[in-house]
Scaffold this motif. Sequence first.
Motif, PDB file in Angstrom:
ATOM      1  N   TYR A 149       0.821  -1.213   0.000  1.00 56.33           N
ATOM      2  CA  TYR A 149       0.000   0.000   0.000  1.00 56.33           C
ATOM      3  C   TYR A 149       0.860   1.270   0.000  1.00 56.33           C
ATOM      4  N   LYS A 150       2.094   1.171   0.485  1.00 61.67           N
ATOM      5  CA  LYS A 150       2.966   2.358   0.593  1.00 61.67           C
ATOM      6  C   LYS A 150       4.062   2.363  -0.465  1.00 61.67           C
ATOM      7  N   PHE A 151       3.879   1.573  -1.518  1.00 62.22           N
ATOM      8  CA  PHE A 151       4.972   1.331  -2.463  1.00 62.22           C
ATOM      9  C   PHE A 151       5.614   2.615  -2.986  1.00 62.22           C
ATOM     10  N   TYR A 152       4.808   3.631  -3.317  1.00 61.64           N
ATOM     11  CA  TYR A 152       5.355   4.869  -3.890  1.00 61.64           C
ATOM     12  C   TYR A 152       5.358   6.021  -2.890  1.00 61.64           C
ATOM     13  N   ASP A 153       5.092   5.745  -1.610  1.00 56.93           N
ATOM     14  CA  ASP A 153       4.962   6.823  -0.624  1.00 56.93           C
ATOM     15  C   ASP A 153       6.201   7.717  -0.591  1.00 56.93           C
ATOM     16  N   LYS A 154       7.387   7.118  -0.688  1.00 61.81           N
ATOM     17  CA  LYS A 154       8.624   7.913  -0.638  1.00 61.81           C
ATOM     18  C   LYS A 154       9.043   8.396  -2.020  1.00 61.81           C
ATOM     19  N   THR A 155       8.824   7.534  -3.040  1.00 62.95           N
ATOM     20  CA  THR A 155       9.355   7.839  -4.372  1.00 62.95           C
ATOM     21  C   THR A 155       8.416   8.707  -5.203  1.00 62.95           C
ATOM     22  N   CYS A 156       7.127   8.719  -4.857  1.00 61.69           N
ATOM     23  CA  CYS A 156       6.187   9.547  -5.620  1.00 61.69           C
ATOM     24  C   CYS A 156       5.017   9.945  -4.732  1.00 61.69           C
ATOM     25  N   PRO A 157       5.296  10.793  -3.740  1.00 61.78           N
ATOM     26  CA  PRO A 157       4.275  11.098  -2.723  1.00 61.78           C
ATOM     27  C   PRO A 157       3.009  11.747  -3.283  1.00 61.78           C
ATOM     28  N   ASN A 158       3.108  12.406  -4.438  1.00 55.75           N
ATOM     29  CA  ASN A 158       1.910  13.065  -4.972  1.00 55.75           C
ATOM     30  C   ASN A 158       1.114  12.201  -5.946  1.00 55.75           C
ATOM     31  N   LEU A 159       1.509  10.939  -6.081  1.00 54.07           N
ATOM     32  CA  LEU A 159       0.861  10.074  -7.067  1.00 54.07           C
ATOM     33  C   LEU A 159      -0.664  10.056  -6.925  1.00 54.07           C
ATOM     34  N   ALA A 160      -1.130   9.806  -5.699  1.00 57.02           N
ATOM     35  CA  ALA A 160      -2.578   9.662  -5.499  1.00 57.02           C
ATOM     36  C   ALA A 160      -3.328  10.912  -5.948  1.00 57.02           C
ATOM     37  N   SER A 161      -2.800  12.087  -5.621  1.00 55.78           N
ATOM     38  CA  SER A 161      -3.546  13.300  -5.988  1.00 55.78           C
ATOM     39  C   SER A 161      -3.428  13.606  -7.478  1.00 55.78           C
ATOM     40  N   ILE A 162      -2.301  13.267  -8.097  1.00 50.74           N
ATOM     41  CA  ILE A 162      -2.195  13.471  -9.550  1.00 50.74           C
ATOM     42  C   ILE A 162      -3.220  12.597 -10.283  1.00 50.74           C
ATOM     43  N   VAL A 163      -3.297  11.339  -9.885  1.00 48.45           N
ATOM     44  CA  VAL A 163      -4.240  10.433 -10.553  1.00 48.45           C
ATOM     45  C   VAL A 163      -5.676  10.879 -10.280  1.00 48.45           C
ATOM     46  N   ARG A 164      -5.945  11.183  -9.017  1.00 52.18           N
ATOM     47  CA  ARG A 164      -7.312  11.585  -8.667  1.00 52.18           C
ATOM     48  C   ARG A 164      -7.737  12.813  -9.465  1.00 52.18           C
ATOM     49  N   TYR A 165      -6.851  13.798  -9.571  1.00 51.02           N
ATOM     50  CA  TYR A 165      -7.207  15.010 -10.309  1.00 51.02           C
ATOM     51  C   TYR A 165      -7.390  14.719 -11.798  1.00 51.02           C
ATOM     52  N   GLY A 166      -6.528  13.877 -12.365  1.00 51.56           N
ATOM     53  CA  GLY A 166      -6.649  13.537 -13.781  1.00 51.56           C
ATOM     54  C   GLY A 166      -7.961  12.844 -14.093  1.00 51.56           C
ATOM     55  N   VAL A 167      -8.368  11.920 -13.229  1.00 50.71           N
ATOM     56  CA  VAL A 167      -9.634  11.217 -13.445  1.00 50.71           C
ATOM     57  C   VAL A 167     -10.797  12.184 -13.241  1.00 50.71           C
ATOM     58  N   TRP A 168     -10.691  12.985 -12.194  1.00 51.75           N
ATOM     59  CA  TRP A 168     -11.762  13.940 -11.903  1.00 51.75           C
ATOM     60  C   TRP A 168     -11.971  14.901 -13.073  1.00 51.75           C
ATOM     61  N   SER A 169     -10.894  15.460 -13.618  1.00 51.35           N
ATOM     62  CA  SER A 169     -11.095  16.443 -14.690  1.00 51.35           C
ATOM     63  C   SER A 169     -11.620  15.769 -15.958  1.00 51.35           C
ATOM     64  N   ALA A 170     -11.208  14.539 -16.222  1.00 49.04           N
ATOM     65  CA  ALA A 170     -11.743  13.828 -17.390  1.00 49.04           C
ATOM     66  C   ALA A 170     -13.239  13.574 -17.236  1.00 49.04           C
ATOM     67  N   ILE A 171     -13.634  13.109 -16.060  1.00 48.64           N
ATOM     68  CA  ILE A 171     -15.049  12.781 -15.817  1.00 48.64           C
ATOM     69  C   ILE A 171     -15.910  14.034 -15.783  1.00 48.64           C
ATOM     70  N   THR A 172     -15.319  15.123 -15.273  1.00 46.30           N
ATOM     71  CA  THR A 172     -16.068  16.375 -15.205  1.00 46.30           C
ATOM     72  C   THR A 172     -16.425  16.849 -16.607  1.00 46.30           C
ATOM     73  N   ASN A 173     -15.502  16.622 -17.551  1.00 52.51           N
ATOM     74  CA  ASN A 173     -15.769  16.984 -18.944  1.00 52.51           C
ATOM     75  C   ASN A 173     -16.681  15.959 -19.624  1.00 52.51           C
ATOM     76  N   GLU A 174     -16.463  14.686 -19.367  1.00 55.43           N
ATOM     77  CA  GLU A 174     -17.261  13.634 -20.004  1.00 55.43           C
ATOM     78  C   GLU A 174     -17.507  12.498 -19.020  1.00 55.43           C
ATOM     79  N   THR A 175     -18.734  12.441 -18.500  1.00 53.84           N
ATOM     80  CA  THR A 175     -19.101  11.469 -17.465  1.00 53.84           C
ATOM     81  C   THR A 175     -18.729  10.034 -17.840  1.00 53.84           C
ATOM     82  N   ARG A 176     -18.923   9.680 -19.108  1.00 54.87           N
ATOM     83  CA  ARG A 176     -18.754   8.296 -19.532  1.00 54.87           C
ATOM     84  C   ARG A 176     -17.334   7.775 -19.313  1.00 54.87           C
ATOM     85  N   LEU A 177     -16.355   8.695 -19.247  1.00 54.34           N
ATOM     86  CA  LEU A 177     -14.964   8.238 -19.121  1.00 54.34           C
ATOM     87  C   LEU A 177     -14.735   7.417 -17.853  1.00 54.34           C
ATOM     88  N   ALA A 178     -15.544   7.605 -16.815  1.00 56.70           N
ATOM     89  CA  ALA A 178     -15.396   6.755 -15.620  1.00 56.70           C
ATOM     90  C   ALA A 178     -15.575   5.298 -16.024  1.00 56.70           C
TER      91      ALA A 178
END
Length: 327
Positions: free
Chosen positions: A29-58
């Motif tokens: 669960y902590k695999f990238y905690d040290k090497t890429c601490p912002n991973l979760a928020s980068i992915v979350r934001y990328g998915v959020w902005s895609a879905i906000t533009n086009e719901t079906r992308l989820a």
Amino acid sequence: MNQSVCSFSAVPLFCLLFLVSFSSSQLDYKFYDKTCPNLASIVRYGVWSAITNETRLAASILRLHFHDCFVNGCEGSILLDDSSEFTGEKNALPNRNSARGFEVIDSIKEKVEKACPSTVSCTDILTIASRDAVFLAGGPFWPVPLGRRDGLTANETAANTDLPSPFEPLEDITAKFISKGLDVKDMVVLSGGHTIGFAQCSTFKQRLFNFDGAGNPDPLLDGSLLGSLRGICPNQDDSDTNLAPLDSTTSAKFDNSYFKSLVNNSGLLQSDQVLMGDNKTAALVLTYSKVPFLFSKDFGTSMLKMSNIGILTGQKGEIRKNCRLVN
Ligand code: HEM
Ligand SMILES: *[C@@H]1O[C@H](CO)[C@@H](O)[C@H](O)[C@H]1NC(C)=O
Ligand SMILES: *[C@@H]1O[C@H](CO)[C@@H](O)[C@H](O)[C@H]1NC(C)=O
Ligand SMILES: *[C@@H]1O[C@H](CO)[C@@H](O)[C@H](O)[C@H]1NC(C)=O
Ligand SMILES: *[C@@H]1O[C@H](CO)[C@@H](O)[C@H](O)[C@H]1NC(C)=O
């Protein structure tokens, strides 16, 4: 998940069993905690902005993860374009003019590469993105252990043979899930992924006009849904790419209405509705139609199983720089 369950649990033995049941995966669960601490928020934001533009992308992202994991394991092979070394999977029958959402993964990967170069695999990004897509569409959340690595090749033949088809009998679809180490319950609960997204008329039109060869529709298709589907998919070839929602009641929301619809003969694909044609799968459908909490809980559990299929860890595979190309 194991942390919260265990910290609130009064039964240490249960915790021990729980941890052991996931420890064989070699993921963390902590695999990238040290090497890429912002991973979760980068992915979350990328998915959020895609879905906000086009719901079906989820829905499209969730399906990409399924199609990744069922072909040579979750190692990002579906993301690879054709190359001089191999033919990719994007033109395999279940994917051609159908699999979508690649640009979302590309754009997330680009941002992740800027923040932490050559560190995070494409298949881990797709795994997190599909969890986030479900959550942002109103579905459950489950923690995702990480550390999968990307494969070095793709296999179009395997994509054609291992992914289930909507025209197959239930026994054949079941066999495909079993061959991936999943079981009947996983198959039923993961089919609940069809609570979001769309299907092209070509994938269910055979039910609408001449199902029995005598000009009658599928008797297991509700009459009023039949009427509206005939409106979307007139009986002519040029309607083949028109779209109908897989869940006719709440297509943008990740809820248990897919299962409620099956109980009412309102499944869209033949492969959806046949889940009611077998006592064991029908009992599960009925349960999930009545107990939304159980669907949420079991969906997360089965997604974790699916995202462990055939993974590469340690020194195997690589961390792709571009999800479409082997390094
Ligand atoms: C049980 C066997 C399955 C069959 C036969 C099947 C078949 C299909 C078909 C034919 C489509 C429509 C594709 C198109 O018209 O372009 C579709 C869409 C979809 N499938 Fe499945 N599927 C299965 C299982 C799953 C699983 C396990 C998941 C994920 C957990 C899933 C998630 C989706 C989603 C979200 C869509 C909508 C995609 C979009 O709108 O872009 N399916 N599926
Ligand atoms: C938003 O979605 C539309 C299609 O629905 C697409 O054409 C457009 O490029 C998207 N815009 C962004 C910024 O992603
Ligand atoms: C591709 O998949 C097929 C079907 O699973 C298998 O028979 C074949 O050996 C695979 N090809 C490669 C190069 O791995
Ligand atoms: C299913 O059918 C029952 C009884 O006809 C009805 O009360 C219910 O609203 C229907 N549910 C859906 C999701 O159509
Ligand atoms: C399924 O259930 C029905 C009615 O409950 C029963 O008559 C039938 O024998 C069952 N079939 C199997 C294969 O268990």
